[in-house]
Design a protein around this motif. Structure first.
Motif, PDB file in Angstrom:
ATOM      1  N   THR A   1     -22.259  -0.500  37.930  1.00 12.90           N
ATOM      2  CA  THR A   1     -23.255   0.540  37.672  1.00 12.90           C
ATOM      3  C   THR A   1     -22.786   1.397  36.499  1.00 12.90           C
ATOM      4  N   PHE A   2     -23.751   2.097  35.919  1.00 11.26           N
ATOM      5  CA  PHE A   2     -23.421   2.957  34.774  1.00 11.26           C
ATOM      6  C   PHE A   2     -22.489   4.092  35.216  1.00 11.26           C
ATOM      7  N   ILE A   3     -21.438   4.305  34.412  1.00 12.10           N
ATOM      8  CA  ILE A   3     -20.463   5.364  34.717  1.00 12.10           C
ATOM      9  C   ILE A   3     -21.018   6.675  34.176  1.00 12.10           C
ATOM     10  N   ALA A   4     -21.308   7.602  35.044  1.00  8.69           N
ATOM     11  CA  ALA A   4     -21.918   8.872  34.630  1.00  8.69           C
ATOM     12  C   ALA A   4     -20.930   9.804  33.939  1.00  8.69           C
ATOM     13  N   ASN A   5     -19.675   9.779  34.342  1.00  8.49           N
ATOM     14  CA  ASN A   5     -18.674  10.675  33.751  1.00  8.49           C
ATOM     15  C   ASN A   5     -18.308  10.175  32.360  1.00  8.49           C
ATOM     16  N   ASN A   6     -18.354  11.071  31.348  1.00  9.26           N
ATOM     17  CA  ASN A   6     -18.103  10.677  29.954  1.00  9.26           C
ATOM     18  C   ASN A   6     -16.671  10.218  29.732  1.00  9.26           C
ATOM     19  N   SER A   7     -15.719  10.967  30.237  1.00  9.89           N
ATOM     20  CA  SER A   7     -14.320  10.612  30.030  1.00  9.89           C
ATOM     21  C   SER A   7     -13.973   9.298  30.729  1.00  9.89           C
ATOM     22  N   ASP A   8     -14.466   9.106  31.930  1.00  8.55           N
ATOM     23  CA  ASP A   8     -14.201   7.845  32.627  1.00  8.55           C
ATOM     24  C   ASP A   8     -14.880   6.675  31.934  1.00  8.55           C
ATOM     25  N   ARG A   9     -16.083   6.916  31.416  1.00  9.21           N
ATOM     26  CA  ARG A   9     -16.792   5.836  30.723  1.00  9.21           C
ATOM     27  C   ARG A   9     -16.069   5.456  29.437  1.00  9.21           C
TER      28      ARG A   9
END
Length: 239
Positions: free
Chosen positions: A9-17
């Motif tokens: 699924t799409f990773i919502a958190n910017n740093s984690d993505r």
């Protein structure tokens, strides 16, 4: 320690993505290099990302251009090769057809349940939200059930019908009558009447003395002397 299954699924958190992008991009470029070196095949990788102004490629720009040009030439000769647009259009058409089948199946199930409910209640109660399409489906379901019932009744009638003995038993063959041989009938002069020797071997029914003696013997009225003198040989030993 076993690896945790990654949820796609799409990773919502910017740093984690961003961290996942850098890690997986590096792994992808490494895998492309490994398959090209180990198997001796032409391969290239182009990755566009929001975190770099230029795309990341492997192996080089010239190598990528050679692989892409070869791929374009192959697509021109292969008429069965589908583009992304045609592939998606085909998948959408198949999905719509599958959805229609599911809708039809659901309508038949709903109308079947409604039919049994009406049979249970003994009357038909139409709902306000039923459409003409639903009524057509209900009519087709009733006709289908009636056909199944008629076929079942015909099968039961055929299986319960007693067999016809005239059809199962073979026809009896005529038996010819055998001629019975006629026995010869002797002439009256040929019949020999045995003589009355008076020794007890033959009794003449027409002789009144012998008849009276036989009746006395049955009534136990005669004695031994009378029996010997009336019927028998006196030279024989007494009975």
């Amino acid at each position: 320690m076993s690896r945790r299954k990654v949820q796609l699924t799409f990773i919502a958190n910017n740093s984690d993505r961003k961290a996942s992008y850098i890690k997986r991009k590096k792994s992808l470029l490494k895998k492309t290099e490994e398959i090209s070196t180990l198997c001796g095949v032409e391969a290239c990788t182009i990755v566009y990302g929001p975190y770099a102004p230029v795309p990341d490629v492997w192996t080089s720009n010239s190598g990528v251009q050679n692989v892409v040009e070869k791929f374009r030439n192959t697509c021109e000769h292969n008429k069965k090769m589908a583009t992304q647009e045609s592939f998606l259009s085909e998948r959408i058409a198949k999905g719509r057809e599958k959805m229609k089948k599911h809708v039809r199946s659901n309508q038949e199930k709903e109308m079947t349940m409604f039919m049994f409910q009406c049979l249970k209640n003994g009357r038909v109660e139409l709902h306000n939200n039923m459409t003409p399409d639903d009524l057509n489906v209900l009519s087709s379901v009733i006709e289908s059930k009636l056909r199944d019932i008629n076929k079942k009744m015909e099968t039961l009638n055929v299986s319960e019908m007693p067999p016809n003995p005239t059809q199962m038993a073979p026809p009896a063959l005529p038996v010819p009558a055998l001629p019975v041989p006629a026995l010869p009938v002797p002439a009256p002069e040929d019949i020999i009447t045995p003589p009355n020797l008076g020794d007890g071997t033959y009794m003449n029914a027409d002789d009144p003395l012998q008849s009276q003696w036989f009746m006395d013997l049955l009534n136990d009225n005669g004695d031994e002397e009378t029996i010997k003198s009336s019927f028998g040989d006196p030279n024989l030993p007494p009975l």
